[in-house]
Design a protein around this motif. Sequence first.
Motif, mmCIF file in Angstrom:
data_model
loop_
_atom_site.group_PDB
_atom_site.id
_atom_site.type_symbol
_atom_site.label_atom_id
_atom_site.label_comp_id
_atom_site.label_asym_id
_atom_site.label_seq_id
_atom_site.Cartn_x
_atom_site.Cartn_y
_atom_site.Cartn_z
ATOM 1 N N THR A 21 0.808 -1.230 0.000
ATOM 2 C CA THR A 21 0.000 0.000 0.000
ATOM 3 C C THR A 21 0.838 1.275 0.000
ATOM 4 O O THR A 21 0.289 2.370 -0.139
ATOM 5 C CB THR A 21 -0.930 0.022 1.233
ATOM 6 N N LEU A 22 2.149 1.156 0.169
ATOM 7 C CA LEU A 22 2.998 2.353 0.224
ATOM 8 C C LEU A 22 3.375 2.847 -1.173
ATOM 9 O O LEU A 22 3.664 2.055 -2.072
ATOM 10 C CB LEU A 22 4.276 2.068 1.008
ATOM 11 N N LYS A 23 3.396 4.171 -1.312
ATOM 12 C CA LYS A 23 3.832 4.785 -2.567
ATOM 13 C C LYS A 23 5.166 5.505 -2.381
ATOM 14 O O LYS A 23 5.890 5.729 -3.324
ATOM 15 C CB LYS A 23 2.776 5.772 -3.047
ATOM 16 N N ASN A 24 5.468 5.884 -1.136
ATOM 17 C CA ASN A 24 6.711 6.587 -0.809
ATOM 18 C C ASN A 24 7.451 5.819 0.284
ATOM 19 O O ASN A 24 6.917 4.907 0.886
ATOM 20 C CB ASN A 24 6.416 8.012 -0.320
ATOM 21 N N TYR A 25 8.670 6.259 0.572
ATOM 22 C CA TYR A 25 9.434 5.641 1.643
ATOM 23 C C TYR A 25 9.355 6.509 2.896
ATOM 24 O O TYR A 25 9.037 7.699 2.835
ATOM 25 C CB TYR A 25 10.900 5.440 1.223
ATOM 26 N N SER A 26 9.647 5.892 4.038
ATOM 27 C CA SER A 26 9.731 6.646 5.288
ATOM 28 C C SER A 26 10.783 6.009 6.183
ATOM 29 O O SER A 26 11.035 4.813 6.110
ATOM 30 C CB SER A 26 8.377 6.675 6.004
ATOM 31 N N ILE A 27 11.380 6.846 7.030
ATOM 32 C CA ILE A 27 12.334 6.371 8.039
ATOM 33 C C ILE A 27 11.791 6.792 9.387
ATOM 34 O O ILE A 27 11.387 7.945 9.578
ATOM 35 C CB ILE A 27 13.742 6.988 7.835
ATOM 36 N N SER A 28 11.781 5.852 10.317
ATOM 37 C CA SER A 28 11.306 6.184 11.665
ATOM 38 C C SER A 28 12.148 5.440 12.690
ATOM 39 O O SER A 28 12.918 4.536 12.347
ATOM 40 C CB SER A 28 9.829 5.820 11.823
ATOM 41 N N LEU A 29 11.997 5.840 13.931
ATOM 42 C CA LEU A 29 12.664 5.182 15.044
ATOM 43 C C LEU A 29 11.580 4.595 15.932
ATOM 44 O O LEU A 29 10.592 5.258 16.231
ATOM 45 C CB LEU A 29 13.527 6.174 15.821
ATOM 46 N N LYS A 30 11.767 3.357 16.319
ATOM 47 C CA LYS A 30 10.743 2.635 17.068
ATOM 48 C C LYS A 30 11.334 2.144 18.388
ATOM 49 O O LYS A 30 12.368 1.489 18.404
ATOM 50 C CB LYS A 30 10.279 1.456 16.203
ATOM 51 N N ARG A 31 10.661 2.484 19.492
ATOM 52 C CA ARG A 31 11.101 2.017 20.812
ATOM 53 C C ARG A 31 10.704 0.566 20.994
ATOM 54 O O ARG A 31 9.584 0.181 20.725
ATOM 55 C CB ARG A 31 10.415 2.807 21.922
ATOM 56 N N GLU A 32 11.666 -0.214 21.483
ATOM 57 C CA GLU A 32 11.421 -1.611 21.819
ATOM 58 C C GLU A 32 12.084 -1.894 23.152
ATOM 59 O O GLU A 32 12.846 -1.069 23.651
ATOM 60 C CB GLU A 32 11.975 -2.531 20.725
ATOM 61 N N GLU A 33 11.799 -3.048 23.732
ATOM 62 C CA GLU A 33 12.369 -3.390 25.043
ATOM 63 C C GLU A 33 13.882 -3.307 25.055
ATOM 64 O O GLU A 33 14.479 -2.845 26.005
ATOM 65 C CB GLU A 33 11.935 -4.795 25.453
ATOM 66 N N GLU A 34 14.519 -3.754 23.978
ATOM 67 C CA GLU A 34 15.982 -3.774 23.950
ATOM 68 C C GLU A 34 16.596 -2.468 23.479
ATOM 69 O O GLU A 34 17.801 -2.356 23.353
ATOM 70 C CB GLU A 34 16.507 -4.951 23.119
ATOM 71 N N GLY A 35 15.787 -1.460 23.203
ATOM 72 C CA GLY A 35 16.312 -0.164 22.780
ATOM 73 C C GLY A 35 15.495 0.445 21.656
ATOM 74 O O GLY A 35 14.331 0.102 21.470
#
Length: 186
Positions: A21-35
């Motif tokens: 469903t994506l037409k463009n790219y994205s960069i994000s940061l995601k919090r998880e238990e290990e960092g």
Amino acid sequence: MSISNQLIFKDLEVEHITKATLKNYSISLKREEEGVKVVVKTPPRTSKEFVVELVAQKEQWIRKNLLKLNNQTQLKLSEMPDIQKAQYYLTQRVEYFAKKMQLDYKELRFKNLKSRWGSCDSLGVITLNYQLFKVKKELIDYVVVHELAHRVHMNHSKRFHAIVANYIEDAKLKRQELKNSYTLVS
């Protein structure tokens, strides 16, 4: 449908997700238990080389924001009130020993008890005294193991004390030291 792949860019672990469903790219940061994790989402058929090039172009932004998020997620004990410090530390010790002893408990509570360091009821509710945070760490571990051992024996029999002795070196000495310590912190 989405497809996820892991790749490494320098010392950064990057999760690459492709979505139809994506037409463009994205960069994000995601919090998880290990960092904190770097996530790149792209349309299907985006090459690995393109993702690596994209991460290289945005490396400065990624590192700046990773640093910011990592600093926010690290618990600074020095900035916490004493009760929160006690709860945090005592919870860590209970979880550590529960796993090591392969025992579970229903709930962990904290109170300012007047005449005891802790208790464990038959339902598996462990209650620890906030004042416990003021004694030596090995004495804290003794109390934690003592209360967890009640999950096996709800008494102070020889078998109960044998369980405690399996996990705490010099358990008898520590029990005596705790009796002497209570008058110092109350």
